[in-house]
Design a protein around this motif. Structure first.
Motif, PDB file in Angstrom:
ATOM      1  N   ASP A 190       5.254  -0.095  -1.551  1.00 24.44           N
ATOM      2  CA  ASP A 190       4.681   0.964  -2.366  1.00 24.44           C
ATOM      3  C   ASP A 190       3.165   1.031  -2.279  1.00 24.44           C
ATOM      4  O   ASP A 190       2.594   2.116  -2.195  1.00 24.44           O
ATOM      5  CB  ASP A 190       5.122   0.795  -3.822  1.00 24.44           C
ATOM      6  CG  ASP A 190       5.953   1.988  -4.274  1.00 24.44           C
ATOM      7  OD1 ASP A 190       6.537   2.659  -3.398  1.00 24.44           O
ATOM      8  OD2 ASP A 190       5.971   2.254  -5.483  1.00 24.44           O
ATOM      9  N   ALA A 191       2.504  -0.129  -2.272  1.00 24.58           N
ATOM     10  CA  ALA A 191       1.031  -0.125  -2.259  1.00 24.58           C
ATOM     11  C   ALA A 191       0.524   0.441  -0.940  1.00 24.58           C
ATOM     12  O   ALA A 191      -0.399   1.266  -0.909  1.00 24.58           O
ATOM     13  CB  ALA A 191       0.504  -1.536  -2.472  1.00 24.58           C
ATOM     14  N   ALA A 192       1.148   0.012   0.162  1.00 30.39           N
ATOM     15  CA  ALA A 192       0.729   0.509   1.479  1.00 30.39           C
ATOM     16  C   ALA A 192       1.011   2.010   1.585  1.00 30.39           C
ATOM     17  O   ALA A 192       0.169   2.778   2.064  1.00 30.39           O
ATOM     18  CB  ALA A 192       1.472  -0.249   2.577  1.00 30.39           C
ATOM     19  N   ILE A 193       2.165   2.438   1.117  1.00 32.47           N
ATOM     20  CA  ILE A 193       2.525   3.860   1.233  1.00 32.47           C
ATOM     21  C   ILE A 193       1.623   4.709   0.328  1.00 32.47           C
ATOM     22  O   ILE A 193       1.197   5.800   0.727  1.00 32.47           O
ATOM     23  CB  ILE A 193       4.029   4.060   0.926  1.00 32.47           C
ATOM     24  CG1 ILE A 193       4.867   3.371   2.030  1.00 32.47           C
ATOM     25  CG2 ILE A 193       4.377   5.538   0.849  1.00 32.47           C
ATOM     26  CD1 ILE A 193       6.367   3.394   1.801  1.00 32.47           C
ATOM     27  N   ALA A 194       1.292   4.180  -0.843  1.00 37.78           N
ATOM     28  CA  ALA A 194       0.372   4.920  -1.729  1.00 37.78           C
ATOM     29  C   ALA A 194      -0.984   5.083  -1.048  1.00 37.78           C
ATOM     30  O   ALA A 194      -1.620   6.147  -1.136  1.00 37.78           O
ATOM     31  CB  ALA A 194       0.227   4.190  -3.070  1.00 37.78           C
ATOM     32  N   ALA A 195      -1.439   4.057  -0.338  1.00 37.82           N
ATOM     33  CA  ALA A 195      -2.723   4.150   0.388  1.00 37.82           C
ATOM     34  C   ALA A 195      -2.637   5.224   1.468  1.00 37.82           C
ATOM     35  O   ALA A 195      -3.570   6.010   1.665  1.00 37.82           O
ATOM     36  CB  ALA A 195      -3.087   2.795   0.998  1.00 37.82           C
ATOM     37  N   MET A 196      -1.516   5.276   2.162  1.00 37.72           N
ATOM     38  CA  MET A 196      -1.350   6.293   3.208  1.00 37.72           C
ATOM     39  C   MET A 196      -1.386   7.693   2.612  1.00 37.72           C
ATOM     40  O   MET A 196      -2.025   8.599   3.173  1.00 37.72           O
ATOM     41  CB  MET A 196      -0.015   6.090   3.929  1.00 37.72           C
ATOM     42  CG  MET A 196       0.009   4.797   4.725  1.00 37.72           C
ATOM     43  SD  MET A 196       1.655   4.445   5.293  1.00 37.72           S
ATOM     44  CE  MET A 196       1.924   5.922   6.210  1.00 37.72           C
TER      45      MET A 196
END
Ligand SMILES: NC(=O)N[C@@H](CC(=O)O)C(=O)O
Ligand SMILES: [Zn+2]
Ligand SMILES: [Zn+2]
Length: 345
Positions: A120-126
């Motif tokens: 989730d954190a990586a996808i939110a950054a994207m």
């Protein structure tokens, strides 16, 4: 029509491998394509910006003399990819997307994602940075039939994911079903898809009737004729949500012609010719340029290529095999068969 001139196409989904295999396959794509989105499923996978930049240098070094072919790099998403790594990738200006492989879904996907909630954190950054998530959309659940894995993925994984991250740009890679084509058509403009030439040209009968033909075996697997027709309709619709991604996936002849053969079709040597063949079947050659050369860069926010290529109606035969890594041979899709269109030069 005996010749078509197009803005030079790009390939928005390409496997180039590494080492001597890389040396063997780069020239085929470099001859046709201006740029390509390079898949990160190496062994080990390309999970960091540092690895992606080093891999890019190896690709650049494998180009033929004078080639301007530009590799657009991607990162391989894992359960442990951090938001910082995504920021680093984006800041490099050379990593253009992040690839989601459900763990175990396809070739070299063992380190893939076990549960998208973990990312989730990586996808939110994207989503924040406008970096597209490229999705191999198949569930891996042993109970789900291989022909249903894409449709089930859309319901179980993709719909909840885009609801959680409404700003996320998503490319549904190599779609193979009417279900996926409809999902993408009805979705907001943040969601697009690539379609391979082989899924536009072939259905599962081509792979299985009259003998099992391992060079047609790829993932997601070829489906029924009605799905092929839906994909061809989507690709030739003029909708900017659908663009070219060959998924050219080279494997040595012995790894394909085997009791447990690898998934992947090697289409790079005749990529644009195969697409032209498919578009001509539905009298839509006038739609090829948008699909092959315009909609991809528009979605990625990159300029369109400025040079052209010309296809001529001139029958030619694909070679039976080509040199591959370490003295091995590779069999291109439609080896030994004839195509009506040929890329000039
Ligand atoms: N498409 C395939 O059948 N194979 C690809 C992996 C992939 O794109 O899923 C490969 O890397 O060989
Ligand atoms: Zn895939
Ligand atoms: Zn692929």
């Amino acid at each position: 029509m005996n010749a078509i001139t197009l803005t030079r196409p790009d390939d928005w989904h390409l496997h180039l491998r590494d080492g001597t295999a890389l040396q063997a396959v780069v020239p085929a794509s470099a001859r046709q394509m201006g740029r390509a989105i390079i898949m990160p499923n190496l062994k080990p996978p390309v999970t960091t910006t540092r690895q992606a930049l080093a891999y890019r240098e190896r690709i650049l070094a494998a180009r033929p003399e004078g080639s301007a072919f530009e590799p657009l790099m991607t990162l391989y998403l894992t359960d442990n990819t951090s938001a910082e790594e995504i920021e680093r990738a984006h800041a490099s200006g050379l990593v253009h997307a992040v690839k989601l492989y459900p763990a175990g879904a396809t070739t070299n996907s063992d380190s893939g994602v076990t549960d998208t909630a973990r990312c989730d954190a990586a996808i939110a950054a994207m989503a924040r940075l406008g970096m597209p998530l490229l999705v191999h959309g198949e569930v891996t659940d042993g109970e789900i039939d291989i022909f249903d894995r894409e449709a089930v993925f859309i319901e179980r994984v993709l719909k909840p994911l885009v609801e959680r991250h409404p700003d996320l740009k998503v490319v549904c890679e190599h779609i193979t079903t009417a279900d996926a084509a409809r999902f993408v058509s009805e979705a907001p403009n943040t969601i697009a898809a690539t379609i391979t030439a082989h899924h536009l040209l072939f259905n599962r009968n081509h792979m299985l009737v009259g003998g099992i033909r391992p060079h047609y075996y790829c993932l997601p697997i070829l489906k029924r004729e009605r799905h092929r027709e839906a994909l061809l309709a989507a690709a030739t619709s003029g909708s900017p949500k659908f663009f070219l991604g060959t998924d050219s996936a080279p494997h040595a002849r012995g790894d394909k012609e085997s009791a447990c053969g690898c998934a992947g079709a090697y289409t790079a040597p005749a990529a644009i010719e195969l697409y032209a063949t498919a578009f001509e079947q539905v009298d839509a050659l006038d739609r090829l340029e948008g699909f092959a050369s315009h909609f991809g860069p528009d979605f990625y926010g990159l300029p369109r290529n400025r040079d052209n290529v010309t296809l001529v109606r001139e029958p030619w035969e694909l070679p039976a095999s080509l040199p591959y890594a370490d003295g091995q041979r590779i069999v291109p899709l439609l080896a030994g068969e004839s195509l009506a269109w040929r890329l000039r030069g």
